[in-house]
Design a protein around this motif. Structure first.
Motif, mmCIF file in Angstrom:
data_model
loop_
_atom_site.group_PDB
_atom_site.id
_atom_site.type_symbol
_atom_site.label_atom_id
_atom_site.label_comp_id
_atom_site.label_asym_id
_atom_site.label_seq_id
_atom_site.Cartn_x
_atom_site.Cartn_y
_atom_site.Cartn_z
ATOM 1 N N THR A 261 -3.040 -3.577 4.062
ATOM 2 C CA THR A 261 -3.081 -2.247 4.835
ATOM 3 C C THR A 261 -3.738 -1.072 4.496
ATOM 4 O OG1 THR A 261 -1.627 -0.963 2.094
ATOM 5 C CG2 THR A 261 0.065 -2.339 2.878
ATOM 6 N N ARG B 40 -4.688 2.912 5.840
ATOM 7 C CA ARG B 40 -4.771 4.648 6.623
ATOM 8 C C ARG B 40 -5.215 4.694 7.846
ATOM 9 N NH1 ARG B 40 -0.568 7.077 3.954
ATOM 10 N NH2 ARG B 40 0.404 6.042 1.848
ATOM 11 N N GLY C 240 3.794 4.167 12.761
ATOM 12 C CA GLY C 240 2.859 3.035 11.870
ATOM 13 C C GLY C 240 2.574 1.711 13.337
ATOM 14 N N GLY D 190 5.759 5.325 7.495
ATOM 15 C CA GLY D 190 5.264 6.108 7.588
ATOM 16 C C GLY D 190 5.173 7.415 7.937
ATOM 17 N N ARG E 232 0.053 4.292 8.954
ATOM 18 C CA ARG E 232 0.243 3.785 8.546
ATOM 19 C C ARG E 232 -0.334 2.248 9.116
ATOM 20 N NH1 ARG E 232 5.366 3.777 4.239
ATOM 21 N NH2 ARG E 232 4.865 5.611 2.683
#
Length: 239
Positions: free
Chosen positions: A179, A181, A81, A218, A186
């Motif tokens: 947020t 990806r 993350g 994540g 994450r």
């Protein structure tokens, strides 16, 4: 035990050491093992970075080697993350577009400077990160950013508030919390946090607590996803 790395430095006006202490406290209270570094050499060991659950950059307005960006990028692509706030993550390295692509945006202005009263509006999304948090008012820098359209926006602020050359354009809702990806990793960002006292505001601290934990979680959820290989299509930006 989950492992986090906090790396602080750069422009000291953002009180990176004080902010790092707040984030360390949050994570240790949640049972994390936290390493804190005040040198970008913390990004030199690519394999160590991949062993972490979370990387927290708190480093404003500086330069970084491409190798270090590549190491962080590879770690996040593998499932680690990445979470941070304000200029410490999205005004960190203005000359490195790969960093900006990974984090989801970059600061360009804060009309009115520090002490600008403005409202943070929570967006109705499928994300549980803002559940129970109501719109709230702050008096601090209002960040205007250039944003990756792929991010999921969780909170916004309305421009214009303060005077500037932008005010004759239409009103816009600028993302504050988002947020995204990066590979299977994450990424979480909140533009609030000019100094430690802003992070200590109750809604801001809770948003950051949730974001740090969400990004770190994540790693365990990416185990069964295809995280092998690192994206290498950005060489033109690395010349």
């Amino acid at each position: 035990m989950k492992k986090a790395l906090i790396v602080w430095g750069g422009w000291l006006g953002h009180q990176p050491e004080e902010v790092s202490a707040i984030f360390r406290g949050i994570l240790e209270n949640e049972g994390y093992s936290v390493e804190v570094a005040d040198n970008l050499a913390a990004f030199d060991d690519a394999e160590k970075l991949k062993s972490l659950d979370l990387i927290v950059p708190i480093w404003t307005m500086d330069e970084i080697s491409q190798d270090r960006v590549n190491n962080v990028s590879a770690a996040v692509q593998s499932g680690v993350g990445l979470a941070g706030c304000h200029g410490g993550m999205c005004d960190a390295f203005r000359n490195n577009v790969d960093w900006q692509f990974m984090t989801g945006g970059n600061w360009v202005a804060h009309p009115g400077n520090d002490g600008t009263p403005h409202r943070i509006n929570v967006v109705n999304t499928s994300s549980p990160l803002m559940e129970g948090i109501q719109d709230f008012d702050v008096s601090t820098e209002q960040y205007y950013l250039h944003i990756d359209p792929a991010v999921e926006v969780l909170a916004t602020t309305r421009f214009p508030v303060a005077d500037g050359p932008h005010i004759l354009n239409k009103a816009v809702d600028m993302p504050v919390v988002w947020t995204k990806r990066w590979g299977v990793g994450r990424v979480f960002y909140c533009s609030l946090g000019h100094q430690a006292d802003v992070i200590e505001l109750s809604p801001v601290k809770e948003i950051m607590r949730r974001g740090l934990l969400w990004a770190a979680e994540g790693k365990s959820k990416s185990v069964n996803q295809n995280s092998e290989g690192v994206y290498t299509g950005m060489q033109d930006s690395q010349v």
